[in-house]
Design an enzyme around this catalytic site. Structure first.
Site, PDB file in Angstrom:
ATOM      1  N   GLY A  20       0.823  -1.200   0.000  1.00  0.00           N
ATOM      2  CA  GLY A  20       0.000   0.000   0.000  1.00  0.00           C
ATOM      3  C   GLY A  20       0.854   1.246   0.000  1.00  0.00           C
ATOM      4  O   GLY A  20       2.081   1.187  -0.040  1.00  0.00           O
ATOM      5  N   GLY A  22       0.689   5.669   1.361  1.00  0.00           N
ATOM      6  CA  GLY A  22      -0.022   6.698   2.108  1.00  0.00           C
ATOM      7  C   GLY A  22       0.587   8.050   1.849  1.00  0.00           C
ATOM      8  O   GLY A  22       1.388   8.226   0.923  1.00  0.00           O
ATOM      9  N   GLY A  23       0.205   9.010   2.694  1.00  0.00           N
ATOM     10  CA  GLY A  23       0.688  10.362   2.480  1.00  0.00           C
ATOM     11  C   GLY A  23       2.174  10.510   2.704  1.00  0.00           C
ATOM     12  O   GLY A  23       2.807  11.401   2.141  1.00  0.00           O
ATOM     13  N   MET A  24       2.762   9.632   3.533  1.00  0.00           N
ATOM     14  CA  MET A  24       4.172   9.775   3.871  1.00  0.00           C
ATOM     15  C   MET A  24       5.071   8.806   3.118  1.00  0.00           C
ATOM     16  O   MET A  24       6.235   9.110   2.862  1.00  0.00           O
ATOM     17  CB  MET A  24       4.367   9.577   5.375  1.00  0.00           C
ATOM     18  CG  MET A  24       5.750   9.977   5.869  1.00  0.00           C
ATOM     19  SD  MET A  24       5.894   9.932   7.669  1.00  0.00           S
ATOM     20  CE  MET A  24       5.921   8.176   7.984  1.00  0.00           C
ATOM     21  N   VAL A  27       4.539   1.128   1.429  1.00  0.00           N
ATOM     22  CA  VAL A  27       4.767  -0.050   2.259  1.00  0.00           C
ATOM     23  C   VAL A  27       4.891  -1.264   1.338  1.00  0.00           C
ATOM     24  O   VAL A  27       4.044  -1.488   0.471  1.00  0.00           O
ATOM     25  CB  VAL A  27       3.630  -0.273   3.267  1.00  0.00           C
ATOM     26  CG1 VAL A  27       3.926  -1.486   4.148  1.00  0.00           C
ATOM     27  CG2 VAL A  27       3.433   0.964   4.134  1.00  0.00           C
ATOM     28  N   LYS A  41       8.273  -0.033   5.445  1.00  0.00           N
ATOM     29  CA  LYS A  41       7.785   1.317   5.166  1.00  0.00           C
ATOM     30  C   LYS A  41       8.961   2.187   4.716  1.00  0.00           C
ATOM     31  O   LYS A  41       9.991   2.250   5.389  1.00  0.00           O
ATOM     32  CB  LYS A  41       7.124   1.915   6.405  1.00  0.00           C
ATOM     33  CG  LYS A  41       6.529   3.299   6.181  1.00  0.00           C
ATOM     34  CD  LYS A  41       5.932   3.871   7.463  1.00  0.00           C
ATOM     35  CE  LYS A  41       4.708   3.128   7.900  1.00  0.00           C
ATOM     36  NZ  LYS A  41       4.027   3.808   9.036  1.00  0.00           N
ATOM     37  N   ASP A 136      -3.588   7.794  17.603  1.00  0.00           N
ATOM     38  CA  ASP A 136      -4.296   7.501  16.357  1.00  0.00           C
ATOM     39  C   ASP A 136      -4.830   6.075  16.337  1.00  0.00           C
ATOM     40  O   ASP A 136      -4.822   5.423  15.292  1.00  0.00           O
ATOM     41  CB  ASP A 136      -3.375   7.737  15.160  1.00  0.00           C
ATOM     42  CG  ASP A 136      -4.153   7.930  13.853  1.00  0.00           C
ATOM     43  OD1 ASP A 136      -5.327   8.356  13.919  1.00  0.00           O
ATOM     44  OD2 ASP A 136      -3.591   7.649  12.776  1.00  0.00           O
TER      45      ASP A 136
END
Length: 332
Positions: A20, A22-24, A27, A41, A136
């Site tokens: 996957g 994400g914003g950062m 992975v 990551k 979170d």
């Protein structure tokens, strides 16, 4: 993977595909030279020069090094956060996230949700015992794995003592659907009570399929979260959970139970706990179609001592005695 993706990382991890993004960062699914399956990551190339991204990455890495818990994904290896291409490798956990499971298969039963809450409370206890706050916890960050629920993302972890911001900004950090009022209003001054609120919001979702607040825009949602006059929506929540979830979602952080007290109330709904935990795992572990195949264990090497020990040597004589004693006829 495409041509821009690395094939090896850290000198001992082979990457096989993307899990996957994400914003950062991205992975990847990887396998170490010791046959450990890992989720790797990596910070996105265009964000490497941003100090706040490196700081968040460094905090997540340090938190994973610090926190040990049966229901927290463990760190396998990591690079120097100041290196050219920062990365970290966590244990790869198979299964659906809690969000995916509820969305696809419906809410959990009372006993399963209670067991889930107890195990998540244990994870929060381990995080808080290390002097950290999660900030979170949410259904998308919980994988319902083969060994029970596992918290997989510590990207917004903060130190419990002192300022809890990742940058100099006073902006709220976290996911609004599970965010405590004080996390939205005073993000630099939150306590463990914010994680208790997130636990309550997560259990509400697990049992009903919806969050405490709903709105058409983020601005409207945040307005509901911070308002003491807007009670959370607990429609559909089983009667047994109304009191404990309402306590965890209290607007005043001082009115919420501690993690230990919340755990005790949830445990009373699923005694005996070991049986409830096994039932939860059996009911919620689902093989994800997109998950890579299990890596076979390293094959044992069979050694024929007659090939490595000269006849009459000490090793050869010892092998003869072992064969005679255990009636071994095949090489070993």
């Amino acid at each position: 993977m495409d041509r821009s993706d690395p094939r090896r990382i850290g000198g001992r991890i082979t990457l096989h595909g993307r899990l996957g993004s994400g914003g950062m960062g991205r992975v990847y699914y990887g396998v170490t030279d010791q046959y450990e399956q890992v989720a790797v990551k990596v910070i996105r190339a265009e964000l490497i020069d941003r100090d706040e991204v490196r700081e968040r990455f460094a905090r997540e890495t340090e938190a994973l090094r610090t926190v040990q818990g049966a229901h927290i994904a463990s760190l396998v290896d990591a690079s120097d956060a100041d290196g050219e291409q920062p990365w970290l490798a966590m244990e790869f956990v198979r299964g659906l996230t809690l969000k995916e499971f509820v969305s696809e298969r419906g809410p959990l039963s009372i006993e399963h949700a209670a067991a889930l809450g107890v195990l998540l409370a244990d994870a929060l206890h381990d995080i808080h015992a290390a002097g950290l706050l999660h900030r979170d916890l949410k259904p998308a960050n919980i994988i319902l794995g083969r060994d029970g629920p596992t918290v997989i993302d510590l990207g917004l972890v903060a130190f419990a003592e002192g300022p809890t911001d990742l940058t100099t900004s006073a902006a709220a950090l976290g996911t609004p659907t599970c965010m405590a009022p004080e996390q939205a209003l005073t993000p630099k001054q939150i306590t463990a009570a914010a994680d208790v609120h997130a636990l309550g919001a997560t259990l509400l979702y697990a049992l009903t399929g919806h969050y405490p607040y709903k709105a058409d825009t983020i601005v409207a949602l945040m307005a509901k979260i911070v308002s003491a006059d807007a009670p959370p929506d607990m429609s559909g929540l089983p009667d047994a959970f109304v009191a404990p979830v309402a306590a965890m979602l209290a607007h005043d952080p001082g009115a919420r139970p501690t993690v230990a007290n919340a755990r005790a109330r949830l445990k009373a709904l699923c005694d005996p706990l070991p049986a409830a935990t096994r039932a939860l795992t059996l009911a919620t572990y689902v093989e994800r179609e997109s998950d890579p195949e299990d890596v076979p264990p390293r094959p044992r090497r069979r050694v024929d001592l007659s090939q490595v020990a000269p006849p009459g040597s000490v090793v050869a004589r010892l092998a003869d005695r072992l064969r005679a004693a255990y009636a071994v006829t095949a090489p070993f």
